[in-house]
Design a protein around this motif. Structure first.
Motif, PDB file in Angstrom:
ATOM      1  N   VAL A  96      -3.975   6.822   0.404  1.00  0.00           N
ATOM      2  CA  VAL A  96      -4.576   5.486   0.343  1.00  0.00           C
ATOM      3  C   VAL A  96      -5.321   5.218   1.646  1.00  0.00           C
ATOM      4  N   LEU A 138     -10.611  -0.299  -1.278  1.00  0.00           N
ATOM      5  CA  LEU A 138      -9.450   0.572  -1.308  1.00  0.00           C
ATOM      6  C   LEU A 138      -9.896   1.923  -1.864  1.00  0.00           C
ATOM      7  N   VAL A 187      -2.894  -3.455  -7.295  1.00  0.00           N
ATOM      8  CA  VAL A 187      -3.732  -3.967  -6.217  1.00  0.00           C
ATOM      9  C   VAL A 187      -4.708  -5.032  -6.702  1.00  0.00           C
ATOM     10  N   ARG A 245      -7.754   1.935   3.350  1.00  0.00           N
ATOM     11  CA  ARG A 245      -8.229   0.567   3.134  1.00  0.00           C
ATOM     12  C   ARG A 245      -9.267   0.213   4.201  1.00  0.00           C
ATOM     13  N   ASP A 249       0.819  -1.200   0.000  1.00  0.00           N
ATOM     14  CA  ASP A 249       0.000   0.000   0.000  1.00  0.00           C
ATOM     15  C   ASP A 249       0.859   1.259   0.000  1.00  0.00           C
ATOM     16  N   SER A 286     -11.827  -3.106   5.576  1.00  0.00           N
ATOM     17  CA  SER A 286     -12.123  -4.531   5.502  1.00  0.00           C
ATOM     18  C   SER A 286     -13.548  -4.739   5.022  1.00  0.00           C
ATOM     19  N   THR A 334      -8.709  -0.030   8.122  1.00  0.00           N
ATOM     20  CA  THR A 334      -7.482  -0.732   8.504  1.00  0.00           C
ATOM     21  C   THR A 334      -6.214  -0.031   8.041  1.00  0.00           C
ATOM     22  N   LYS A 335      -6.321   0.973   7.204  1.00  0.00           N
ATOM     23  CA  LYS A 335      -5.121   1.631   6.673  1.00  0.00           C
ATOM     24  C   LYS A 335      -5.406   3.080   6.338  1.00  0.00           C
TER      25      LYS A 335
END
Length: 273
Positions: A73, A60, A40, A75, A25, A77, A83-84
């Motif tokens: 970026v 994403l 990705v 992310r 990522d 789930s 989560t990101k």
């Protein structure tokens, strides 16, 4: 003992895979969007500007600059957990219903600089923020003030609109026809009978935000009806749509209603382009 070693090995591999994902990522930043999509292995695109891609383990969200280069970026789930976050921080406790009418200075002081700045929309400058709940809040600006907000939910694919509802006009309100482009300009208060027709056409119409892809007609404040403190702009080119200019929201007209508007305008020497 062998079982313990096997469990330990699997744990190490899991950490390595997670770190690999983190690194993957991170390396997206600076890539061209088209290359990032291949990297990705996106399953499909749900939305654009910002780009939202469905991937095997969730979603994403990619923010790009003017040259279409990835600069942020996020992310999520499949379960909806953020989560990101790379080069951005998602909003917490966002309440878009409170943003309408605020100046950009007030808005940015509260929320920080926008996560995504879009090329100028047809009739409004637009910026947007991503929330930790997976919602993209599109903020439409007019004269450095929030005219309306459209919220898109990644997980339900539903949208919400602020302000919501229908056009609400006071019965018997005076209506002024404005045509101020070119010389001589026209600004004339309609007769009671003409005003009643315009109010009947506009009042109660369901408003919406999205401009249909096939609709390229213009809406301008110099071809409009002023009712109370708001302007209502019939579309140019004879299209059967109108805009509540101060909010940027649209509503549909029937062909009969459009013909009535054009007839009233013609009676005062105004012809919409």
């Amino acid at each position: 003992m062998k079982r313990y070693i096997l469990v330990l090995l699997l744990a190490v591999l899991a950490v390595m895979c997670f770190a690999c994902g983190q690194e993957s990522d991170t390396t997206l930043v600076g890539m061209k969007r088209s290359n990032a999509q291949k990297t990705v292995n996106a399953l499909d695109r749900l939305y654009f500007d910002p780009y939202v891609w469905r991937v095997e383990d969730g979603f994403l969200v990619i923010g790009t600059d003017d040259s279409d280069t990835v600069r942020s970026v996020a992310r999520f789930s499949k379960e909806g957990e953020l989560t990101k976050e790379i080069n951005m921080t998602a909003l917490k406790d966002a309440d878009p219903s409170q943003w309408v009418g605020r100046s950009t200075q007030e808005l940015y002081a509260q929320l920080g600089q926008p996560h995504y700045e879009h090329s100028a929309a047809l009739y409004r400058q637009t910026v947007s923020y991503l929330t930790e709940k997976g919602k993209i809040c599109y903020i439409y600006l007019l004269d450095d003030r929030v005219s309306h907000v459209r919220v898109y939910d990644l997980f339900s694919d539903e949208t919400a609109l602020y302000p919501s509802g229908r056009v609400q006009l006071e019965q018997g309100a005076p209506v002024t026809l404005i045509s101020s482009r070119g010389e001589p300009g026209v600004e004339v208060q309609l007769s009671a009978a003409e005003a009643e027709q315009i109010l009947a056409i506009f009042n109660g119409k369901e408003r919406y935000s999205d401009i249909p892809a096939e609709l390229m007609c213009g809406f301008y404040d110099y071809f409009a009806f002023r009712i109370g403190d708001r302007l209502y702009c019939p579309a140019l080119d004879g299209c059967c749509d109108a805009m509540e200019y101060d909010t940027g929201l649209l509503f549909d007209l029937s062909q009969e209603e459009r013909d009535t508007i054009d007839t009233i305008c013609a009676a005062h020497g105004v012809q919409f382009p």
